[in-house]
Design a protein around this motif. Structure first.
Motif, mmCIF file in Angstrom:
data_model
loop_
_atom_site.group_PDB
_atom_site.id
_atom_site.type_symbol
_atom_site.label_atom_id
_atom_site.label_comp_id
_atom_site.label_asym_id
_atom_site.label_seq_id
_atom_site.Cartn_x
_atom_site.Cartn_y
_atom_site.Cartn_z
ATOM 1 N N SER B 26 88.517 31.422 -8.877
ATOM 2 C CA SER B 26 87.173 31.438 -8.301
ATOM 3 C C SER B 26 86.199 31.671 -9.454
ATOM 4 C CB SER B 26 87.070 32.575 -7.276
ATOM 5 O OG SER B 26 85.726 32.896 -6.997
ATOM 6 N N ALA B 27 85.048 31.045 -9.407
ATOM 7 C CA ALA B 27 84.008 31.293 -10.413
ATOM 8 C C ALA B 27 83.039 32.326 -9.852
ATOM 9 C CB ALA B 27 83.270 30.003 -10.744
ATOM 10 N N PHE B 28 82.745 33.344 -10.647
ATOM 11 C CA PHE B 28 81.920 34.485 -10.210
ATOM 12 C C PHE B 28 80.532 34.309 -10.799
ATOM 13 C CE2 PHE B 28 81.439 39.374 -10.458
ATOM 14 C CZ PHE B 28 80.939 39.440 -9.173
ATOM 15 N N GLU B 29 79.579 33.962 -9.956
ATOM 16 C CA GLU B 29 78.246 33.622 -10.441
ATOM 17 C C GLU B 29 77.170 34.307 -9.615
ATOM 18 O OE1 GLU B 29 76.394 32.276 -12.538
ATOM 19 O OE2 GLU B 29 77.829 31.452 -13.982
ATOM 20 N N MET B 30 75.941 34.109 -10.029
ATOM 21 C CA MET B 30 74.787 34.710 -9.356
ATOM 22 C C MET B 30 73.571 33.906 -9.791
ATOM 23 S SD MET B 30 73.872 38.760 -9.443
ATOM 24 C CE MET B 30 72.602 39.470 -8.378
ATOM 25 N N MET B 31 72.641 33.652 -8.872
ATOM 26 C CA MET B 31 71.496 32.793 -9.192
ATOM 27 C C MET B 31 70.374 33.593 -9.838
ATOM 28 S SD MET B 31 71.603 30.102 -6.044
ATOM 29 C CE MET B 31 72.835 28.785 -6.132
ATOM 30 N N THR B 32 70.619 33.974 -11.097
ATOM 31 C CA THR B 32 69.745 34.898 -11.798
ATOM 32 C C THR B 32 69.979 34.744 -13.296
ATOM 33 O OG1 THR B 32 69.087 37.235 -11.797
ATOM 34 C CG2 THR B 32 71.441 36.789 -11.737
ATOM 35 N N PRO B 33 69.009 35.138 -14.132
ATOM 36 C CA PRO B 33 69.180 34.951 -15.591
ATOM 37 C C PRO B 33 70.384 35.705 -16.161
ATOM 38 C CG PRO B 33 66.868 35.315 -15.081
ATOM 39 C CD PRO B 33 67.626 35.574 -13.798
ATOM 40 N N VAL B 34 70.554 36.961 -15.744
ATOM 41 C CA VAL B 34 71.677 37.770 -16.236
ATOM 42 C C VAL B 34 72.499 38.221 -15.038
ATOM 43 C CG1 VAL B 34 72.330 40.000 -17.220
ATOM 44 C CG2 VAL B 34 70.544 38.612 -18.324
ATOM 45 N N HIS B 35 73.749 37.802 -15.005
ATOM 46 C CA HIS B 35 74.609 38.284 -13.936
ATOM 47 C C HIS B 35 75.289 39.565 -14.413
ATOM 48 C CE1 HIS B 35 78.496 37.606 -11.380
ATOM 49 N NE2 HIS B 35 77.779 38.599 -10.940
ATOM 50 N N LEU B 74 78.928 33.407 -5.150
ATOM 51 C CA LEU B 74 77.567 33.763 -5.554
ATOM 52 C C LEU B 74 77.238 35.189 -5.115
ATOM 53 C CD1 LEU B 74 76.077 30.338 -4.566
ATOM 54 C CD2 LEU B 74 76.243 31.222 -6.907
ATOM 55 N N ALA B 75 77.134 36.081 -6.087
ATOM 56 C CA ALA B 75 76.744 37.466 -5.817
ATOM 57 C C ALA B 75 75.249 37.524 -5.499
ATOM 58 C CB ALA B 75 77.073 38.338 -7.027
ATOM 59 N N ASP B 76 74.791 38.687 -5.085
ATOM 60 C CA ASP B 76 73.382 38.835 -4.729
ATOM 61 C C ASP B 76 73.025 40.313 -4.702
ATOM 62 O OD1 ASP B 76 70.837 38.027 -3.984
ATOM 63 O OD2 ASP B 76 71.296 37.886 -1.854
ATOM 64 N N VAL B 77 71.775 40.615 -4.939
ATOM 65 C CA VAL B 77 71.225 41.948 -4.685
ATOM 66 C C VAL B 77 69.879 41.763 -4.007
ATOM 67 C CG1 VAL B 77 72.367 43.213 -6.557
ATOM 68 C CG2 VAL B 77 70.195 42.031 -7.011
ATOM 69 N N LEU B 78 69.441 42.794 -3.289
ATOM 70 C CA LEU B 78 68.184 42.701 -2.543
ATOM 71 C C LEU B 78 67.130 43.669 -3.065
ATOM 72 C CD1 LEU B 78 69.555 42.287 1.089
ATOM 73 C CD2 LEU B 78 68.945 40.534 -0.576
ATOM 74 N N GLY B 79 67.333 44.160 -4.288
ATOM 75 C CA GLY B 79 66.333 45.039 -4.874
ATOM 76 C C GLY B 79 66.417 44.958 -6.386
ATOM 77 N N LEU B 80 65.404 45.491 -7.052
ATOM 78 C CA LEU B 80 65.410 45.522 -8.513
ATOM 79 C C LEU B 80 66.098 46.800 -8.992
ATOM 80 C CD1 LEU B 80 62.828 43.710 -7.716
ATOM 81 C CD2 LEU B 80 62.081 44.173 -10.057
ATOM 82 N N TYR B 81 66.806 46.711 -10.106
ATOM 83 C CA TYR B 81 67.406 47.892 -10.726
ATOM 84 C C TYR B 81 66.293 48.720 -11.360
ATOM 85 C CZ TYR B 81 71.935 45.691 -10.007
ATOM 86 O OH TYR B 81 73.041 45.142 -9.435
ATOM 87 N N ASP B 82 66.143 49.938 -10.872
ATOM 88 C CA ASP B 82 64.996 50.742 -11.301
ATOM 89 C C ASP B 82 65.403 52.167 -11.669
ATOM 90 O OD1 ASP B 82 65.680 51.666 -8.817
ATOM 91 O OD2 ASP B 82 63.687 51.458 -7.939
ATOM 92 N N VAL B 83 66.672 52.355 -12.010
ATOM 93 C CA VAL B 83 67.123 53.696 -12.381
ATOM 94 C C VAL B 83 66.831 53.975 -13.858
ATOM 95 C CG1 VAL B 83 69.175 55.151 -12.664
ATOM 96 C CG2 VAL B 83 68.862 53.803 -10.557
ATOM 97 N N TYR B 84 67.183 53.040 -14.728
ATOM 98 C CA TYR B 84 67.040 53.254 -16.176
ATOM 99 C C TYR B 84 65.558 53.439 -16.530
ATOM 100 C CZ TYR B 84 67.464 52.332 -21.213
ATOM 101 O OH TYR B 84 67.421 52.420 -22.585
#
Lengths: 473, 473
Positions: B26-35, B74-84
């Protein structure tokens, strides 16, 4: 059956010679066995049994693009029609807007198969979460190269409400208030969160996107809260091109505030003319340009090589009408159940307090015609609530030009009874005649849907309320 | 930078000769610049700046299909990473899983460009309404000819919750309880509402669908209520093929109840072996066949013509790592903010009570290696949390066979650092070697994803809990 008397506008004069303002075409479709013509799936030329295959839709998109259409518009509902007979039997048996597929997911495939045509996607502002809806529509705008429109609906069925987490409908006007709030959140996400050009993949600087050009949506409404930045950058149009079709007073006001195109449905040019005039006047009052909204009139076209062949063709359609299916559809629109009443009795014998208002358009037919429920069903089943234009390519072109001249519409939303045959025949027979006359305003490749429909730029114009949400780009 | 010591499994013996069970890819991808590889978009071969064009994805789908892959996931997230750093600056600048497009709408277009490969779509059971999600996934199943999988996620980010109508996350275990209820509603809609064959377009009988074969979902749960029939008929698979990747105890139990495929992420074969054994044992306890779940191990592969060239290639990758972006990604996964700490100090100098547990995997490295935050970032940035396999096609094939033999996995979920180059190179260099060895289990055209992955029929098997929801077909 024929189209009801008066449907082809007996109350206005023929079009003046030389009235040749070019007009737009949109195809009015729905991913379901029966869109507006219950029973017509039984016609020998119907291929709508393939509605659940992607190839049906990519082929249809190419067909209407070849015919010079500017858009393929996909209606939608989120519940089953369950008013007629108090259940779904006629709806299911007749395939009346059921099963109905999700229109959004087919759009990029149809875009890949075409170059110029735009795609109108219906999505409910009542039931979709603005933060996710913004992303889905932005993704469609990216993947279509700016060829997507959103048809904003608030969803009118109780059957949708109760399956989507509500016990019953939100009251009509409150739905529109909520929709206003959702639209403001969407404008923030499309126009105000990620500036155009912020995503730039600058290898030398090591920057995918400039943090100082990405802004929190900061939406803190009574019902909608979206504090953070959008999930994605806006597509070529920013805000997707906005369609809206509300017919109520509150729905009309919403359209004047937000829409860039609306549909007019009326049986005669006089009806549609009033709608157009009210829209132009309302726009001016609302501080927008009088032509800021494209008005498209719904028409069903039955075309053949000659007027006689077309009339025969229409007569053949009538043999396939599904009376119960048509009354199920009409019941869904009006909320009135006429199951159990004699379909062949004159309407005055079946009118009750419950159905009087919904049947008034027929019982008070100014032509004096006496209607039966079967007549109503046949009227609904071919053409829905709009006119049926029947004839040779020359006759159809004459009629469309006459309607355009008499109503001032910007174009037509062309519905099909036998699918996809009626749209294929329109593209093959009517479009060449319209081109010959120089009256078909066709889209250009490499332009967004907004550019092709409005004639202006790819983004919301300055007099649209969404424009004020824009951050510097 | 190299892959961290031990990542290629120093604690297990070489694969026995003759261990040649065919495995899936399986190919592990995500529709985003950096997976999973922050900074690698800067590599000269990266074309990921085209991630917002549909053609990028249709081409990638063809590439991995040509390489014998069974699925594009195709992976996905529904928010921005905002911890760092307590914000989104490193996330936005680095394009770290942002912008992220809606994966569902590209699937039919990718299906139209391919014949055999399946498509895994991530959708959140926490934020999507079951009645609409059922329709969207059924539509994808129709339009792909039964080649869609749903990756069930409950969404772990506070940033998603607060933009989607909640003030904060639903507590973790309660999210899974809600997910269980939603799954039951979905099984009713996919398996129990519209019987297979009910939609039959019988012209002679005038029946689109048989009303007596369409049933109300009749779901009246504590949180999910769906009284009526589904909006559409089920696609070729009925319930779409079900992926799930929960790693918590509650998430693992959910997977044992519902999943047909899961992902294993572990740095060594021993880690993954434990996961596989626990899954097989858990399935038996749950009353399902021990092989009812396909386990795919995540790997990142860097391949070149020779081992030396591959090592050089990996060294070149390291030059592009985005340390802040990697720590933003790691911060999102762990909830721990290490901004402001010295990236080059030994970890023991920057450990605090707040980050101790999240850093334990590195501070307690059994190899005795002393890590810095920069090392952690580089580890995350190439390979995420799984192994990086580096070498010639023969070496990579050896390693994959060894992993398969030592872990008992059914296949691999192949992630790319430089996109799409790493997947293109895998298809061009590794796949031919795997085919030569007869160890690549490839999908067959004309079959559903479930048939290709499970080897059984197109519908849910009898030991799956969704099967009990089926009405006679």
């Amino acid at each position: 059956m024929t189209a009801p008397d008066g449907a082809a506008a007996p109350d206005v004069a023929p079009a003046p010679d030389g009235a040749s303002t070019p007009f737009l075409l949109s195809a009015f479709e729905m991913m379901t066995p029966v869109h507006q013509s219950p029973g017509l799936w039984r016609h020998p030329e119907s291929r709508i049994a393939e509605f659940d295959r992607l190839a049906y839709w990519t082929r249809l998109a190419r067909t209407v693009e070849d015919g010079g259409f500017s858009a393929l518009f996909l209606a939608d509902v989120l519940g089953l029609y369950d008013v007629y007979g108090g259940g779904i039997e006629a709806t299911v048996r007749g395939g009346v807007q059921w099963p109905v597929l999700d229109p959004a997911v087919a759009v990029p495939a149809m875009a890949a198969a075409t170059e110029r045509i735009g795609f109108g996607v219906t999505a409910s502002v009542t039931y979709e979460r603005p933060y996710l809806l913004a992303r889905t529509l932005a993704t469609l705008d990216h993947f279509t190269g700016g060829r997507v429109a959103w048809n904003i609906v608030t969803s009118y069925q109780d059957s949708a409400a109760r399956n989507l987490g509500l016990d019953r409908q939100i009251p009509h006007d409150a739905r529109y208030d909520l929709a206003d709030e959702a639209l403001h959140a969407l404008y923030r996400l499309w126009e105000g969160s990620v500036e155009p050009g912020a995503v730039r993949f600058d290898r030398a600087a090591g920057v995918v996107a400039d943090p100082d050009r990405v802004h929190p949506a900061a939406v803190a409404g009574a019902h909608v809260r979206v504090p953070d930045a959008a999930l994605t950058h806006p597509g070529p149009q920013g805000t997707p091109y906005l369609f809206q079709a509300g017919a109520s007073a509150r729905g009309r006001r919403f359209a004047l505030d937000h829409a860039e195109a609306v549909f007019a449905i009326g049986p005669t040019p006089a009806h549609v003319r009033r709608f157009v005039d009210q829209t132009r006047a309302g726009l001016t009052e609302a501080g927008r340009s009088a032509d800021a909204i494209r008005v498209l009139a719904m028409v069903t076209v039955v075309v053949a090589e000659t007027d006689e062949a077309a009339a025969q063709r229409l007569a053949g359609y009538a043999e396939h009408v599904d009376v119960a299916g048509a009354l199920a559809l009409w019941g869904g629109w009006t909320g009135v159940d006429v199951a159990g009443l004699d379909p062949d009795a004159p309407l005055e014998h079946v009118v009750t307090d419950a159905n009087r208002s919904a049947l008034a358009a027929f019982t008070e037919d100014p032509s004096g015609r006496t209607w039966t429920l079967r007549d109503v069903a046949e009227f609904v089943a071919i053409g829905g609530r709009g006119p049926v234009i029947v004839g040779s390519p020359e006759t159809v072109a004459d009629e469309l030009q006459r309607w355009q001249a008499e109503t001032g519409v910007d174009g037509f939303n062309v519905s099909a009874a036998v699918r996809p045959a009626d749209l294929e025949r329109f593209a093959a027979l009517v479009s060449p005649e319209l081109r010959r006359r120089g009256v078909l305003r066709e889209p250009e490749p490499g332009r967004t849907l907004r550019e092709n429909l409005s004639g202006a730029g790819p983004a919301l114009p300055a007099d649209h309320r969404g424009h004020a949400f824009r951050t510097a780009g």
